[in-house]
Structures are given as structure tokens and as C-alpha cells.
Write a protein that holds these residues in place. Structure first.
Motif, mmCIF file in Angstrom:
data_model
loop_
_atom_site.group_PDB
_atom_site.id
_atom_site.type_symbol
_atom_site.label_atom_id
_atom_site.label_comp_id
_atom_site.label_asym_id
_atom_site.label_seq_id
_atom_site.Cartn_x
_atom_site.Cartn_y
_atom_site.Cartn_z
ATOM 1 N N ALA A 219 0.418 -1.561 0.029
ATOM 2 C CA ALA A 219 0.174 -0.231 -0.005
ATOM 3 C C ALA A 219 1.083 0.905 0.381
ATOM 4 O O ALA A 219 1.003 2.190 -0.876
ATOM 5 C CB ALA A 219 -0.949 -0.442 1.081
ATOM 6 N N LYS A 220 2.070 1.300 0.658
ATOM 7 C CA LYS A 220 2.936 1.863 0.257
ATOM 8 C C LYS A 220 3.496 2.525 -0.374
ATOM 9 O O LYS A 220 3.504 4.144 -1.238
ATOM 10 C CB LYS A 220 3.772 2.043 1.360
ATOM 11 N N GLU A 221 3.865 1.588 -0.943
ATOM 12 C CA GLU A 221 3.956 1.902 -2.712
ATOM 13 C C GLU A 221 3.184 2.332 -3.459
ATOM 14 O O GLU A 221 3.237 3.596 -4.135
ATOM 15 C CB GLU A 221 4.381 0.799 -3.572
ATOM 16 N N VAL A 222 1.598 1.858 -3.348
ATOM 17 C CA VAL A 222 0.412 2.057 -4.277
ATOM 18 C C VAL A 222 -0.066 3.701 -4.055
ATOM 19 O O VAL A 222 -0.199 4.326 -4.669
ATOM 20 C CB VAL A 222 -0.576 1.544 -3.784
ATOM 21 N N PHE A 223 -0.190 4.217 -2.265
ATOM 22 C CA PHE A 223 0.023 6.112 -1.781
ATOM 23 C C PHE A 223 1.428 6.689 -2.909
ATOM 24 O O PHE A 223 0.834 7.302 -3.360
ATOM 25 C CB PHE A 223 0.669 6.049 -0.621
ATOM 26 N N ASP A 224 2.565 6.107 -2.920
ATOM 27 C CA ASP A 224 3.639 7.120 -3.426
ATOM 28 C C ASP A 224 3.364 7.593 -4.588
ATOM 29 O O ASP A 224 3.332 8.471 -5.308
ATOM 30 C CB ASP A 224 5.305 5.826 -3.700
ATOM 31 N N ALA A 225 2.653 5.956 -5.750
ATOM 32 C CA ALA A 225 2.267 6.081 -7.129
ATOM 33 C C ALA A 225 0.964 6.865 -7.283
ATOM 34 O O ALA A 225 1.336 7.941 -7.998
ATOM 35 C CB ALA A 225 1.758 4.869 -7.423
ATOM 36 N N MET A 226 0.027 7.490 -6.139
ATOM 37 C CA MET A 226 -1.159 7.684 -6.429
ATOM 38 C C MET A 226 -0.227 9.601 -6.105
ATOM 39 O O MET A 226 -0.695 10.371 -6.964
ATOM 40 C CB MET A 226 -1.807 7.539 -5.011
ATOM 41 N N TRP A 227 0.514 9.668 -5.679
ATOM 42 C CA TRP A 227 0.773 10.391 -4.746
ATOM 43 C C TRP A 227 1.791 11.378 -6.350
ATOM 44 O O TRP A 227 1.789 12.430 -6.200
ATOM 45 C CB TRP A 227 2.087 10.998 -4.060
ATOM 46 N N ALA A 228 1.967 10.262 -6.677
ATOM 47 C CA ALA A 228 2.729 11.257 -8.104
ATOM 48 C C ALA A 228 2.112 10.696 -9.555
ATOM 49 O O ALA A 228 2.281 11.922 -10.250
ATOM 50 C CB ALA A 228 3.854 9.955 -8.746
ATOM 51 N N GLY A 229 0.398 11.231 -9.437
ATOM 52 C CA GLY A 229 -0.085 11.270 -10.121
ATOM 53 C C GLY A 229 -1.090 10.107 -11.218
ATOM 54 O O GLY A 229 -1.069 10.503 -11.833
ATOM 55 N N GLU A 230 -0.447 8.987 -10.998
ATOM 56 C CA GLU A 230 -0.464 7.283 -10.998
ATOM 57 C C GLU A 230 -2.321 6.823 -11.420
ATOM 58 O O GLU A 230 -2.051 6.266 -12.542
ATOM 59 C CB GLU A 230 0.135 6.612 -10.798
ATOM 60 N N GLY A 231 -2.844 7.772 -10.504
ATOM 61 C CA GLY A 231 -4.380 7.475 -10.983
ATOM 62 C C GLY A 231 -4.901 6.467 -9.417
ATOM 63 O O GLY A 231 -4.591 6.853 -8.288
ATOM 64 N N SER A 232 -6.069 6.451 -9.525
ATOM 65 C CA SER A 232 -6.334 5.227 -8.709
ATOM 66 C C SER A 232 -5.899 3.875 -7.924
ATOM 67 O O SER A 232 -4.931 3.478 -8.318
ATOM 68 C CB SER A 232 -8.156 4.890 -8.117
ATOM 69 N N ALA A 233 -6.094 3.717 -6.338
ATOM 70 C CA ALA A 233 -5.571 2.427 -5.913
ATOM 71 C C ALA A 233 -5.716 1.436 -7.085
ATOM 72 O O ALA A 233 -5.028 0.801 -7.792
ATOM 73 C CB ALA A 233 -5.927 2.004 -4.673
#
Ligand code: ADP
Ligand code: MG
Length: 480
Positions: free
Chosen positions: A392-406
Motif C-alpha cells: 500500500a505504501k508503494e501504491v500511495f507513492d504512485a498516487m502521490w505521483a499522479g498515477e491514478g486511483s489505487a
């Protein structure tokens, strides 16, 4: 020896009110304009001009008074506080003296002993700010910028009820939070919209009479308030234990050297020769208007915190953090209602990773790169075991970088947790077969090695196996 002394502190907090125009003129209050472009003839104190009270500052002061359970004076009076200083063109500051608009309030903080503690608010009065001297860029001269002259301030004076630097900061934070909840100040401390003078004294424990105080001027960060007070307490105790006397004086805190220095003593203090300002009528407020304002009060920090604990079963400390600002509390509630209901988990993410990312990037909650709905989506995928907390931490970072929803990120990066137990079993068997030495040690009683095996399996699955399932399966197999 320190234990024999009791610390006594009272704060005078200056809050800049968030009006569009000044307290007695139509000039703009916006911060950061070119020097002297926002000062009109009234602010400059030209003869023949007259101040006209801005109704909005009265409303704001009254809202504050109501929020802290104070009395709103049906009649209050503006007074002239006379002193000479280059940034004060009129030669006096318009303030309130004998009859302030707000009197006798209170608020509650967590005291040093952990219990709720009541701090009395003596009064809150309206006044105008002065201009600013500018020294940078001038050679043997000073510049004067009068943009700030006439900016409305609410000065909030506490009773000497605070007993440590920590309590003083807790009180100041509470006031900061209240004025921002009310929307009456932006509370911006870098821009000087929220600053305080701390009055500090010590007395022998058990003595009724207050010790002589020093007033520490113009502290504009919570950290400086804490440090300046702590320095001052030590200084006064040293003076007294050396057989000396504390003198009543004004002191300045020097952040670079972390010390306070004398600015002027009581003898040099100004005699302000206060008298009612003949240019302004007394302010009369009718009770019906006050009741109207009372019914317009928003939910305040304490009430919101208690509701969060009751409604979301949050830990009280977490509820305190989440309700410190209205914007953060709103974000939290939006995330809880967008998800399928794991309020404490949402709280942990907001307080932990989200706040961490905001601080790292110097962003405000309103500028968060992860929307409340996105965070809710992430928490839901952990709750339904689609991903582990670690992934989930990796997903959060990706969301922060603008990659979309979880969900989009989990699909695009193939992060879905392996739930197929036969697939996990194959990897568990492989890890056990590859590490006969560790298996023997584990079986000989070295239980701690379970962490090693779990780690190996997680590595093989790139973190995608459910750690709980892996743990259980390993234990069963290793037990033989
Ligand atoms: P002034 O107008 O000279 O600044 P006030 O009597 O209005 O003085 O007090 C200002 C602040 O100082 C208040 O917050 C008050 O609680 C606090 N205060 C007054 N006496 C003491 C003292 N002996 N020690 C600590 N704080 C004090
Ligand atoms: Mg004072």
C-alpha cells in the motif's frame, strides 16, 4: 533546587483579522504589496481625516468571544495609546483599554498532568497595527513601510494560568486553531498574522503573590515561544538562586543565540496616556445580533474532537491531531465517507503517510496530491486483502505521483496480493527446501527465525503474498 519554583505565564496573542480592508479605512490589507502602496490618508494620519470603524472586525471579535465563552460587551470604547515611533504616523495607536469588546472567556488545554485544564481569557480587544521599519537595502537610514498601518488586530490576553512553556504552547495552538476554524484569521505566522508576547515569572512554590515578570516580545512561532520561555525560566531562577531580584522589563528573544535580551526596563517604559478617542463613537452591540452570531458558530475544535472519538472510535490523541485544522478534519471525514468504513485506518493514513508527504513537499492539505476519495480507495484495498500494508505504501507513492486511483495502480503494476494458497504453498516449500540449515535451527527452538522465512517468501513473491497466510503456512509446515 528547580523543584522549589513555580512558573507563571500569561500570553498576549495578536491575531490579524482577515478583513479585506483596514480597521478604520478602505485601504487593502493584502500581504506583500510594494511598500506604501496600501496606505491611504487615514492610515498616514493626515490632519482632517477621520477613522470609520469596519463593521466586519466587530463581527469577527464577537465571534471569537462567543467561541471562548466570553461576554460580548454591549458597549465598548476605542482609546488612544500615545507613543512616539517612526512607524506610527499619528503618534498614537487606536486600541481599546478600559472597555474592551470581549471579556472573561476560557478555553481548555491538556495540562502538564494530562488532565483537562481551564485557562482564563481576561479580555480580547480590537486595535490597529503599526507600520514597519525596513533596514535592509538602506545605508545609515531606515525605510518605513506603512502598508501594515491600520491592519486590524485582535489582542487576546490570558490570565496568568499557564505553568510551563508546554502549557503556553498548547494554549497558543488552541487559540490558533479556534481563530482559523472561525475563519477570522489566516493565522499565518511567517507573515506575522499570529504572534504573541509571553509574560513570564517564577515564585517559590506555595507562595500566593506573583513573582516579578519579564515580557518576551513578538514571538512568531510555536518553537520560539517554547524556547524563549524555557530560557527565561532558567534565567530568572538563576538570578533568584544567586540572591538577586528579577526586574520587570521587556525582553527580546534572539533565535540565533537562543537567549532573551533586555530591551527596556519598567523605568524606561512608556506612559501611554490612554484616553477615549474623540474621533470614534463607542461601539454598541445589540443582544439580538450577538444571538444571531452565536447560531452561526461553526463546530469548534473541542466539540469536533469529541465527536470524532464518539463517532469514529478514534484514539483521542489521533482525534486531536485530525481536528487541529478544519481543512484536515474535512479531508478526513470526506475520506471516511468515501470508503467502506475503516475510520481508524483512514486516520492512520492521514496522520502518517499523507501528512508526511505534505510536509516533505511543503504543501497544505488543500493542495494534497492524493484526494480524499483516492485515499479511501487505498484503505479499502488493504481492508479487503487485495494488497498488504507494505505494498500500500508503494501504491500511495504512485498516487502521490499522479498515477491514478489505487485500483488503477494495483492493476497497472500487477500488485494484487496472491490469494491462491496453492501458489503460496509452492513458494513456501521452495524456501524450506533451499534453507535446510535454518530449518534445523528453527526446529531446535530458534523461533525468531520465522521472520527470516516469511521474509524469503515475501521476497520471492515481490511482497504480494498475504503475510498472515504465509506466516500460518510456514509455522504449520516447519512444525512438521
Ligand atoms: P500589561 O498591560 O502591562 O502588559 P497586564 O496586567 O495586562 O499587563 O498583563 C499582561 C499579561 O501578563 C497577561 O496575560 C497577564 O496574565 C500576564 N501577567 C501579569 N502578571 C504576571 C506575572 N507576575 N507573571 C506572569 N504573567 C503575568
Ligand atoms: Mg503587555
Amino acid at each position: 533546587m528547580k523543584g522549589q519554583w513555580e512558573v507563571v505565564i500569561g500570553l498576549e496573542i495578536h491575531t490579524q483579522l482577515a478583513t479585506v480592508s483596514k480597521i478604520f479605512s478602505g485601504a487593502a490589507t493584502a500581504y506583500g504589496a510594494a511598500p506604501n502602496t496600501q496606505a491611504c490618508l487615514v492610515d498616514l494620519g493626515y490632519p482632517g481625516t477621520l477613522p470609520v470603524l469596519n463593521r466586519e472586525v466587530v463581527r469577527m471579535a464577537a465571534m471569537f468571544g462567543l467561541a471562548v465563552n466570553a461576554t460580548i460587551a454591549p458597549r465598548s470604547v476605542f482609546a488612544r495609546k500615545n507613543y512616539f515611533y517612526p512607524d506610527l504616523p499619528k503618534g498614537y495607536q487606536i486600541s481599546q483599554y478600559e472597555l474592551p469588546i470581549v471579556a472573561g472567556g476560557e478555553l481548555f488545554i491538556a495540562g502538564d498532568d494530562g488532565a483537562q485544564k481551564r485557562i482564563g481569557i481576561t479580555r480580547a480587544h480590537l486595535e490597529e497595527d503599526a507600520g514597519k521599519s525596513i533596514h535592509e537595502g538602506f545605508d545609515r537610514q531606515s525605510g518605513i513601510d506603512l502598508n501594515r498601518a491600520g491592519t486590524p488586530l485582535l489582542e487576546i490576553v490570558s490570565e496568568p494560568d499557564l505553568r510551563s512553556a508546554r502549557e503556553a504552547v498548547a494554549y497558543m495552538r488552541k487559540i490558533h486553531s479556534i481563530v482559523r476554524y472561525l475563519g477570522i484569521s489566516d493565522g499565518n505566522m511567517q507573515e506575522g498574522s499570529f504572534r504573541c508576547d509571553a509574560n513570564v515569572s517564577v515564585r517559590p512554590r506555595g507562595q500566593e503573590k506573583l513573582g516579578t515578570r519579564a515580557e518576551l516580545k513578538n514571538l512568531n512561532s510555536f518553537r520560539f515561544v517554547e524556547r524563549a520561555i524555557n530560557f527565561e525560566i532558567e534565567r530568572q531562577i538563576d538570578v533568584l538562586e544567586d540572591g538577586g531580584e528579577v526586574v520587570q522589563e521587556t525582553r527580546l528573544y534572539d533565535a540565533d543565540r537562543d537567549e532573551t535580551r533586555s530591551m527596556r526596563s519598567k523605568e524606561e517604559a512608556n506612559d501611554y496616556r490612554y484616553f477615549p478617542d474623540p474621533d470614534l463613537l463607542p461601539v454598541e452591540i445589540d443582544a439580538a445580533w450577538v444571538e444571531e452570531l452565536r447560531s452561526a458558530l461553526p463546530e469548534l475544535p473541542d466539540a469536533k474532537r469529541e465527536r470524532f472519538v464518539a463517532q469514529y472510535e478514534l484514539k483521542p490523541d489521533d482525534a486531536e491531531i485530525l481536528t487541529a485544522s478544519r481543512a484536515l478534519a474535512d479531508y478526513y471525514e470526506a475520506a471516511v465517507s468515501a470508503g467502506s468504513g475503516a475510520p481508524q485506518a483512514v486516520g492512520n493514513w492521514v496522520i502518517g503517510d499523507l501528512t508526511g508527504a505534505l510536509n516533505r513537499d511543503g504543501l497544505d492539505i488543500a493542495e494534497s496530491k492524493v484526494a480524499a476519495e483516492q485515499l479511501a480507495g487505498l484503505v479499502d484495498r488493504i481492508a479487503d486483502n487485495t494488497i498488504s500494508g507494505k505494498i500500500a505504501k508503494e501504491v500511495f507513492d504512485a498516487m502521490w505521483a499522479g498515477e491514478g486511483s489505487a485500483d488503477e495502480i494495483i492493476a497497472a503494476r500487477g500488485l494484487k496480493q496472491i490469494t491462491d494458497t496453492s501458489a503460496i504453498e509452492a513458494i513456501v516449500d521452495k524456501v524450506i527446501a533451499a534453507n535446510p540449515g535454518q530449518v534445523a535451527e528453527y526446529q531446535a527452538g530458534k523461533d525468531k527465525l520465522i521472520g527470516f522465512f516469511v521474509g524469503q517468501v515475501m521476497k520471492e513473491t515481490q511482497g504480494k503474498a498475504n503475510p498472515g497466510v504465509v506466516n500460518q503456512m510456514l509455522k504449520a509446515k516447519l512444525a512438521g
